[in-house]
Design a protein around this motif. Structure first.
Motif, PDB file in Angstrom:
ATOM      1  N   ARG A 115       0.840  -1.213   0.000  1.00  6.95           N
ATOM      2  CA  ARG A 115       0.000   0.000   0.000  1.00  6.95           C
ATOM      3  C   ARG A 115       0.869   1.254   0.000  1.00  6.95           C
ATOM      4  NH1 ARG A 115      -3.292  -2.757   4.208  1.00  6.95           N
ATOM      5  NH2 ARG A 115      -5.092  -3.705   3.178  1.00  6.95           N
ATOM      6  N   ASN A 116       1.920   1.239   0.829  1.00  2.00           N
ATOM      7  CA  ASN A 116       2.802   2.404   0.901  1.00  2.00           C
ATOM      8  C   ASN A 116       3.525   2.644  -0.425  1.00  2.00           C
ATOM      9  OD1 ASN A 116       2.097   2.741   3.578  1.00  2.00           O
ATOM     10  ND2 ASN A 116       3.913   1.707   4.389  1.00  2.00           N
ATOM     11  N   ILE A 117       3.965   1.568  -1.051  1.00  2.00           N
ATOM     12  CA  ILE A 117       4.707   1.702  -2.312  1.00  2.00           C
ATOM     13  C   ILE A 117       3.777   2.146  -3.433  1.00  2.00           C
ATOM     14  CG2 ILE A 117       6.002   0.396  -4.056  1.00  2.00           C
ATOM     15  CD1 ILE A 117       7.145  -1.235  -1.634  1.00  2.00           C
ATOM     16  N   ARG A 118       2.553   1.667  -3.427  1.00  2.00           N
ATOM     17  CA  ARG A 118       1.580   2.141  -4.425  1.00  2.00           C
ATOM     18  C   ARG A 118       1.362   3.635  -4.280  1.00  2.00           C
ATOM     19  NH1 ARG A 118      -4.425  -0.341  -4.529  1.00  2.00           N
ATOM     20  NH2 ARG A 118      -4.364   0.524  -2.427  1.00  2.00           N
ATOM     21  N   GLU A 119       1.346   4.111  -3.069  1.00  2.00           N
ATOM     22  CA  GLU A 119       1.185   5.547  -2.815  1.00  2.00           C
ATOM     23  C   GLU A 119       2.396   6.314  -3.349  1.00  2.00           C
ATOM     24  OE1 GLU A 119      -0.818   8.932  -1.441  1.00  2.00           O
ATOM     25  OE2 GLU A 119      -1.537   6.865  -1.519  1.00  2.00           O
ATOM     26  N   LEU A 120       3.581   5.755  -3.157  1.00  2.00           N
ATOM     27  CA  LEU A 120       4.809   6.426  -3.597  1.00  2.00           C
ATOM     28  C   LEU A 120       4.945   6.435  -5.113  1.00  2.00           C
ATOM     29  CD1 LEU A 120       7.300   4.978  -0.956  1.00  2.00           C
ATOM     30  CD2 LEU A 120       6.579   7.365  -1.142  1.00  2.00           C
ATOM     31  N   ILE A 121       4.557   5.331  -5.758  1.00  2.00           N
ATOM     32  CA  ILE A 121       4.677   5.224  -7.215  1.00  2.00           C
ATOM     33  C   ILE A 121       3.520   5.921  -7.919  1.00  2.00           C
ATOM     34  CG2 ILE A 121       4.769   3.611  -9.172  1.00  2.00           C
ATOM     35  CD1 ILE A 121       7.318   3.659  -7.550  1.00  2.00           C
ATOM     36  N   GLY A 122       2.346   5.874  -7.305  1.00  2.00           N
ATOM     37  CA  GLY A 122       1.173   6.526  -7.887  1.00  2.00           C
ATOM     38  C   GLY A 122       0.211   5.590  -8.585  1.00  2.00           C
ATOM     39  N   HIS A 123       0.552   4.298  -8.652  1.00  3.30           N
ATOM     40  CA  HIS A 123      -0.329   3.304  -9.272  1.00  3.30           C
ATOM     41  C   HIS A 123       0.210   1.917  -8.935  1.00  3.30           C
ATOM     42  CE1 HIS A 123       2.473   1.912 -12.451  1.00  3.30           C
ATOM     43  NE2 HIS A 123       2.996   3.115 -12.284  1.00  3.30           N
ATOM     44  N   ASP A 124      -0.564   0.888  -9.274  1.00  9.86           N
ATOM     45  CA  ASP A 124      -0.036  -0.469  -9.157  1.00  9.86           C
ATOM     46  C   ASP A 124      -0.177  -1.147 -10.507  1.00  9.86           C
ATOM     47  OD1 ASP A 124      -2.401  -2.465  -9.227  1.00  9.86           O
ATOM     48  OD2 ASP A 124      -3.093  -0.986  -7.762  1.00  9.86           O
ATOM     49  N   GLY A 125       0.434  -2.323 -10.628  1.00 10.07           N
ATOM     50  CA  GLY A 125       0.424  -3.024 -11.904  1.00 10.07           C
ATOM     51  C   GLY A 125      -0.574  -4.156 -11.975  1.00 10.07           C
ATOM     52  N   GLY A 126      -1.511  -4.194 -11.020  1.00 11.03           N
ATOM     53  CA  GLY A 126      -2.514  -5.251 -11.020  1.00 11.03           C
ATOM     54  C   GLY A 126      -2.358  -6.188  -9.842  1.00 11.03           C
ATOM     55  N   SER A 127      -2.542  -5.651  -8.632  1.00 15.50           N
ATOM     56  CA  SER A 127      -2.417  -6.445  -7.411  1.00 15.50           C
ATOM     57  C   SER A 127      -3.791  -6.890  -6.934  1.00 15.50           C
ATOM     58  CB  SER A 127      -1.738  -5.614  -6.315  1.00 15.50           C
ATOM     59  OG  SER A 127      -1.883  -6.235  -5.052  1.00 15.50           O
ATOM     60  N   TYR A 128      -4.004  -8.200  -6.898  1.00 14.81           N
ATOM     61  CA  TYR A 128      -5.291  -8.718  -6.443  1.00 14.81           C
ATOM     62  C   TYR A 128      -5.481  -8.523  -4.942  1.00 14.81           C
ATOM     63  CZ  TYR A 128      -5.602 -10.912 -11.033  1.00 14.81           C
ATOM     64  OH  TYR A 128      -5.659 -11.139 -12.394  1.00 14.81           O
ATOM     65  N   ILE A 129      -4.406  -8.660  -4.190  1.00 18.45           N
ATOM     66  CA  ILE A 129      -4.508  -8.506  -2.728  1.00 18.45           C
ATOM     67  C   ILE A 129      -4.858  -7.080  -2.358  1.00 18.45           C
ATOM     68  CG2 ILE A 129      -3.170  -8.524  -0.573  1.00 18.45           C
ATOM     69  CD1 ILE A 129      -4.115 -11.277  -1.573  1.00 18.45           C
ATOM     70  N   LEU A 130      -4.287  -6.095  -3.055  1.00 23.59           N
ATOM     71  CA  LEU A 130      -4.645  -4.704  -2.766  1.00 23.59           C
ATOM     72  C   LEU A 130      -6.074  -4.403  -3.189  1.00 23.59           C
ATOM     73  CD1 LEU A 130      -1.453  -2.616  -3.616  1.00 23.59           C
ATOM     74  CD2 LEU A 130      -2.228  -3.523  -1.426  1.00 23.59           C
ATOM     75  N   GLN A 131      -6.578  -5.142  -4.149  1.00 21.00           N
ATOM     76  CA  GLN A 131      -7.940  -4.921  -4.619  1.00 21.00           C
ATOM     77  C   GLN A 131      -8.978  -5.610  -3.724  1.00 21.00           C
ATOM     78  OE1 GLN A 131      -8.644  -5.978  -8.726  1.00 21.00           O
ATOM     79  NE2 GLN A 131     -10.844  -6.223  -8.411  1.00 21.00           N
ATOM     80  N   ALA A 132      -8.726  -6.868  -3.385  1.00 22.18           N
ATOM     81  CA  ALA A 132      -9.741  -7.656  -2.671  1.00 22.18           C
ATOM     82  C   ALA A 132      -9.358  -8.026  -1.250  1.00 22.18           C
ATOM     83  CB  ALA A 132     -10.036  -8.935  -3.462  1.00 22.18           C
ATOM     84  N   GLY A 133      -8.081  -7.894  -0.887  1.00 21.61           N
ATOM     85  CA  GLY A 133      -7.637  -8.292   0.435  1.00 21.61           C
ATOM     86  C   GLY A 133      -7.349  -9.778   0.492  1.00 21.61           C
ATOM     87  N   PRO A 134      -6.693 -10.242   1.553  1.00 16.66           N
ATOM     88  CA  PRO A 134      -6.386 -11.666   1.706  1.00 16.66           C
ATOM     89  C   PRO A 134      -7.638 -12.476   2.054  1.00 16.66           C
ATOM     90  CG  PRO A 134      -5.766 -10.469   3.679  1.00 16.66           C
ATOM     91  CD  PRO A 134      -6.188  -9.436   2.675  1.00 16.66           C
ATOM     92  N   PHE A 135      -7.542 -13.800   1.963  1.00 15.80           N
ATOM     93  CA  PHE A 135      -8.670 -14.662   2.315  1.00 15.80           C
ATOM     94  C   PHE A 135      -9.092 -14.466   3.765  1.00 15.80           C
ATOM     95  CE2 PHE A 135      -7.258 -18.052  -0.983  1.00 15.80           C
ATOM     96  CZ  PHE A 135      -7.803 -17.281  -1.991  1.00 15.80           C
ATOM     97  N   SER A 136      -8.128 -14.114   4.609  1.00 19.15           N
ATOM     98  CA  SER A 136      -8.400 -13.976   6.044  1.00 19.15           C
ATOM     99  C   SER A 136      -9.212 -12.728   6.376  1.00 19.15           C
ATOM    100  CB  SER A 136      -7.081 -13.938   6.819  1.00 19.15           C
ATOM    101  OG  SER A 136      -6.279 -12.853   6.383  1.00 19.15           O
ATOM    102  N   GLN A 137      -9.357 -11.840   5.405  1.00 20.63           N
ATOM    103  CA  GLN A 137     -10.114 -10.607   5.645  1.00 20.63           C
ATOM    104  C   GLN A 137     -11.613 -10.894   5.548  1.00 20.63           C
ATOM    105  OE1 GLN A 137      -8.806  -6.917   3.641  1.00 20.63           O
ATOM    106  NE2 GLN A 137     -10.937  -6.612   3.018  1.00 20.63           N
ATOM    107  N   LEU A 138     -12.256 -10.980   6.698  1.00 19.98           N
ATOM    108  CA  LEU A 138     -13.678 -11.312   6.748  1.00 19.98           C
ATOM    109  C   LEU A 138     -14.524 -10.060   6.990  1.00 19.98           C
ATOM    110  CD1 LEU A 138     -13.472 -14.574   8.906  1.00 19.98           C
ATOM    111  CD2 LEU A 138     -13.406 -14.340   6.417  1.00 19.98           C
ATOM    112  N   TYR A 139     -15.798 -10.188   6.736  1.00 18.82           N
ATOM    113  CA  TYR A 139     -16.721  -9.066   6.888  1.00 18.82           C
ATOM    114  C   TYR A 139     -17.840  -9.444   7.853  1.00 18.82           C
ATOM    115  CZ  TYR A 139     -14.303  -7.575   2.657  1.00 18.82           C
ATOM    116  OH  TYR A 139     -13.331  -7.214   1.760  1.00 18.82           O
ATOM    117  N   ASP A 140     -18.534  -8.456   8.344  1.00 20.15           N
ATOM    118  CA  ASP A 140     -19.651  -8.728   9.241  1.00 20.15           C
ATOM    119  C   ASP A 140     -20.696  -9.588   8.535  1.00 20.15           C
ATOM    120  OD1 ASP A 140     -18.507  -7.231  11.248  1.00 20.15           O
ATOM    121  OD2 ASP A 140     -19.533  -5.380  10.675  1.00 20.15           O
ATOM    122  N   LYS A 141     -21.239 -10.542   9.278  1.00 19.28           N
ATOM    123  CA  LYS A 141     -22.262 -11.399   8.695  1.00 19.28           C
ATOM    124  C   LYS A 141     -23.525 -10.594   8.412  1.00 19.28           C
ATOM    125  CE  LYS A 141     -20.672 -15.560  11.114  1.00 19.28           C
ATOM    126  NZ  LYS A 141     -21.058 -16.609  12.076  1.00 19.28           N
TER     127      LYS A 141
END
Length: 319
Positions: free
Chosen positions: A284-310
């Motif tokens: 996240r920090n490097i994307r801020e420094l560069i100004g874009h990313d090259g297609g990161s799925y984790i930055l887009q959707a988060g890891p599998f462990s990232q859960l949401y309220d039921k």
């Protein structure tokens, strides 16, 4: 009941971060030297053990990397990281060694068309020209690894015959090089091709250590990682936030994102030594420094462990 046989994968792999070289060289806007150094230090906090930090090419060829010496000399205190650098010739190798690099990576294409664009000579001419680099490295106590760009497909010539790759690996062997990086520079490989190619190469060159450098141009990079893992490959390149591309390969996009690779491996129980939380923060920090990313799925959707309220199903039914 029939037993389902599990896919056998290595217990541990080594990821080499290549964004400071492969990623930065594709950026048109100048990245200040201090920012490059800061990014390398951010990556070093994540548990990454190996970084391809720059390329000692002529500044006119890749202006973005004209500060190679300064970047390398500024991170010599990071003794837990193994730094390597790409070198095209003896002059570049000497610059790298003088700056403190202890491992050189040779620059070679699989096809003459790509080699002429990249190195202005044929594949055989380029590879035979490595002899003085290897000799210099040996005298300096520096390691040397080989590489083969567009190994699985060339944007000018299409599929690369396996016989050609074998010939190149054979020459590397004769030169005393025992590590070769196979690069899918334009993302033209598929898992079956990766599995078959590695099967033949490992059988014919059992003493050679192969590593994979996979671009995600067509979304097959992680599938290709899995195919390589099934052949016992444990060395992989990746680039934070998916940065990268080749200036001599039309349409090339970035490598598989380091956070995507590390996350996918962890979910399959393959150890990388990387702290995923710290890696995501760094991304996240490097994307801020560069100004874009090259297609990161984790930055887009988060890891599998990232859960949401039921969802409150009962309340919705009562309404």
């Amino acid at each position: 009941m029939n037993r389902v046989e599990e896919i056998k994968l290595p217990e541990k792999v080594v990821i080499c971060e290549v964004a400071p070289r492969d990623g930065f060289q594709a950026e048109e806007t100048w990245i200040p030297t201090e920012r490059k150094i800061h990014i390398v230090r951010e990556l070093a906090k994540t548990g990454i053990q190996s970084i391809e930090i720059t390329s000692f090419v002529h500044p006119k060829a890749i202006p973005q990397l004209k500060d190679a010496e300064q970047v390398v000399k500024s991170v010599q205190d990071l003794t837990d990281i193994k730094f390597r650098a790409l070198v095209p010739n003896v002059k570049g190798a000497q610059r790298a060694i003088d700056a403190g690099i202890t491992k050189l990576k040779l620059m070679l294409s699989a096809t003459d068309s790509h080699s002429l664009s990249n190195a202005n000579c044929s594949v055989e001419e380029a590879q035979l020209g490595f002899a003085p680099i290897i000799e210099l490295a040996a005298k300096s106590g520096v390691k040397v690894g080989g590489s083969i760009s567009v190994a699985f497909g060339c944007p000018y010539e299409g599929k690369v015959p396996l016989e050609r790759i074998s010939t190149i690996v054979e020459r590397y062997t004769e030169m005393g090089v025992n590590e070769v990086s196979l690069a899918d520079t334009t993302g033209m490989a598929n898992p079956k091709q990766i599995y078959t190619t590695l099967g033949v190469l490992k059988k014919n060159f059992p003493q050679m250590t192969f590593s994979m450098h996979l671009h995600n141009t067509r979304g097959l990079a992680f599938s290709n990682v899995l195919a390589a893992l099934q052949q016992g490959i444990i060395h992989f390149d990746s680039s934070i936030i998916g940065l990268g591309g080749c200036p001599y390969a039309p349409g090339a996009s970035g490598n598989i994102a380091t956070e995507d690779l590390a996350h996918g491996l962890a979910e399959m129980g393959v150890e990388t030594g990387i702290n995923l939380d710290k890696l995501t923060i760094a991304a996240r920090n490097i994307r801020e420094l560069i100004g874009h990313d090259g297609g990161s799925y984790i930055l887009q959707a988060g890891p599998f462990s990232q859960l949401y309220d039921k969802p409150h199903v009962q309340e919705k039914l009562e309404k």
